[in-house]
Design an enzyme around this catalytic site. Structure first.
Site, short mmCIF file in Angstrom:
data_model
loop_
_atom_site.label_atom_id
_atom_site.label_comp_id
_atom_site.label_asym_id
_atom_site.label_seq_id
_atom_site.Cartn_x
_atom_site.Cartn_y
_atom_site.Cartn_z
N ARG A 31 -11.62 -16.41 -7.23
CA ARG A 31 -10.70 -17.10 -8.14
C ARG A 31 -10.58 -16.37 -9.47
O ARG A 31 -9.49 -16.10 -9.97
CB ARG A 31 -11.25 -18.52 -8.35
N GLU A 37 -5.15 -30.24 -21.66
CA GLU A 37 -6.27 -30.72 -20.84
C GLU A 37 -6.38 -32.24 -21.01
O GLU A 37 -6.41 -32.73 -22.13
CB GLU A 37 -7.57 -30.03 -21.29
N GLU A 85 -5.42 -33.36 -4.55
CA GLU A 85 -5.43 -33.62 -6.00
C GLU A 85 -4.02 -33.81 -6.55
O GLU A 85 -3.85 -34.37 -7.62
CB GLU A 85 -6.13 -32.52 -6.81
N GLU A 117 -4.34 -23.16 -12.96
CA GLU A 117 -5.12 -23.13 -11.73
C GLU A 117 -5.14 -24.58 -11.26
O GLU A 117 -5.98 -25.37 -11.64
CB GLU A 117 -6.51 -22.58 -11.99
N GLU A 143 2.18 -34.90 -18.56
CA GLU A 143 3.40 -35.69 -18.48
C GLU A 143 3.81 -36.25 -19.84
O GLU A 143 4.97 -36.61 -20.04
CB GLU A 143 3.21 -36.85 -17.49
#
Lengths: 371, 371
Positions: free
Chosen positions: B42, B88, B140, B131, B117
């Protein structure tokens, strides 16, 4: 400038959706019900409490708060209840209803899916029976719902099953103190390796997060209480009752906070004071003017033969205290609900240690989380 | 008659409190961030994608959706971005801010705590980096938030990092099929012992719950997909791409359901068809008129050297199919979001098996849960 929004952690009144996701979901699994139904200490106590005190049930109306699979409601009916209201917040209610029918008790036991705070019954009841006890008695805060049920639905002459509860704390020794310390240290070693790799390979120095990471790991490994079924010989000094609850009269206010000061003598030396264990017992005594014919006790104290699924909650002292002569502990204990989740608890210990030689050790103050 | 209330399971629109409790909570732990930051596959992919394509970042405005500890935002700044908005939803934002400061990038990287949002940015951006990939890509449902970010905040000429994603399914062999079957059977044996005890000791026949209990255990042991890092030689037939996503144009509607039919030849005999594995890859290709200088791929396919923290999702066939000659599989695959929790998935396989000898085996239909 960019605007911010709130991420959604709940500090205000209880968020029902989060509460359901965090809490009730577990109880919707038969696997979990089976764990509780396989706890012989728990089952024997309730079974004996009901069937050795049938006079409290015969011809009476009973309310079972949080019936789960319906076992207490079924026993109440088998003991002669006229009517049993079995309230359950989760979909487990459907299994309870199936079980009631399979045992041909559908005319007596009415299973009601709903939260106790919102359910409406057609009558007041003579008995409230409930298995509401969480780890260290009050985790889960389910007794709140029992109090609500009692205040709304119990007749003035009614009886609570169980009728009384007590919380206990005692000093212990346990190898878990070393194990958790090792786990914590391994996690930190791993972190330092990670820091090096991240700097070498990806050019980012994350060492500024060492403190928050170690706080997180300390909380997880060292400050979170542990589940354990102790042997009685691991209790190295006198245990104390830190709270007594009369289920007939206690209010939510009475259980929001638990505060107690007690002394404990450790006469077994040499040993190590590795921390404290907390446990509880409940009693089925009926009520003053309408007592049990046979008083029953359900205890989750350390036992040499049978443990319970509650076990004890262990609060570790890091580092443990080496006890090389008789010592006396003066302990101030307090427990409050977590601000983030009212079903979880925060515990604080203040410990003063005096040796029989007169020497006084530095005081210890520790905070713990019951998760 | 007693009245009922609704227990609170969420079938309607997303309950934000429950969603936070179920989902975001994990990402608020540095321990979990460290797990992701230690995933070399990753990390290498994103690192190379950014630093081998600096032209996409130099002097540009970048949005990092779900920045976590902030690593992608920091790299974007190190690669020359003029401004990085790092959004975040959890309290991890505080650690990200600390890390940004420690790396002296606070004038470029602005950490914003909030849900994508609801966040308002002061400008549109040239690059969205994120990611967002869950197990089997879509678990998810975090790509929803990336789509929302793109539609609101990406310039018409903007670039997505990653730019493309694909889901793969391939037939596999794995000893897990036996292990899980054993686990299930042990759980059922245990249940039958429990039934006897409960009847003998406590006078209640619970056998009517055997069916729901076995359903619950079957779901847990046999119908829930498993995490595993397979070796490539466990993939016994041709793997197929079942979904391609262009991150620049995909809508939420495009990813609500994944449906695909494909064929797979198993030429390795004798073997056992134990089920299917699902994995994904993502690509960093920039955009048609503004391509990457160096295209980077991040794949979570079975690998003989390095696994990823995503591993593969394994869907087991019980019982497995013995393959004694070359066979061909015709597979219809579909995946939908769980009604109870939009971040979890339900998967269905319809499998037709024809042998090279012309014989056709009974069709297989299986449902699975990605939990």
């Amino acid at each position: 400038m960019a605007s911010r929004t709130n991420g959604g952690s709940s500090n205000g009144p209880v968020d029902k959706g989060a509460d359901f996701a965090n809490y009730f979901c577990t109880y919707a699994f038969l696997y979990h019900q089976k764990e509780m139904l396989s706890d012989r200490v728990r089952m024997d106590a309730y079974y004996n409490a009901v069937f050795q005190n049938k006079h409290h049930f015969q011809g009476k109306a009973v309310l079972d708060v949080g019936t789960g699979s319906g076992i207490l409601a079924i026993w109440s009916a088998q003991a002669g209840a006229r009517k049993v209201y079995a309230v359950e917040a989760t979909k487990m209610s459907e299994h309870a209803r199936t079980l009631v029918q399979a045992n041909n008790l559908q005319d007596i036991v009415e299973v009601i899916e709903g939260s106790m705070e919102e359910v409406v019954l057609p009558e007041k009841v003579d008995v409230i029976i409930s298995e509401w006890m969480g780890y260290f008695l009050l985790r889960e805060s389910m007794f709140d719902s029992v109090i609500c049920a009692r205040d709304r639905w119990l007749k003035p002459s009614g009886v609570m099953y169980p009728s009384h509860a007590r919380m206990w704390v005692g000093p212990i020794r346990s190898g878990l103190v070393d194990q958790k310390k090792n786990d914590y240290e391994a996690a930190m070693d791993d972190w330092y390796g990670f820091l090096e790799d991240t700097k070498d390979y990806y050019g980012v120095d994350m060492s500024v997060l060492t403190r928050p990471f170690s706080n997180e790991q300390e909380k997880y490994y060292l400050q979170t209480s542990l589940w354990n079924n102790l042997h009685p010989n691991q209790v190295i000094g006198t245990a104390a009752v830190i709270k007594e609850i009369d289920c007939l009269t206690a209010s939510v206010n009475d259980i929001l906070e638990v505060k107690s000061s007690f002394s404990s003598a450790i006469s077994m030396a040499p040993t190590r004071l590795c921390g404290f264990a907390g446990w509880f017992d409940v009693h089925f005594r009926g009520r003053g003017e309408d007592p049990a014919q046979k008083e029953i006790e359900l205890t989750t104290a350390p036992s040499s033969n049978t443990g319970t699924h509650w076990g004890q909650q262990i609060f570790m002292l890091h580092p443990p205290v080496h006890v090389d002569e008789e010592i006396n502990l003066d302990v101030s204990f307090s427990m409050n609900r977590s601000k983030e989740n009212h079903r979880l608890m925060e515990v604080e210990f203040d410990v003063k240690i005096s040796k029989s030689s007169g020497k006084i050790l530095p005081p210890i103050n520790k905070k713990f989380y019951i998760e």
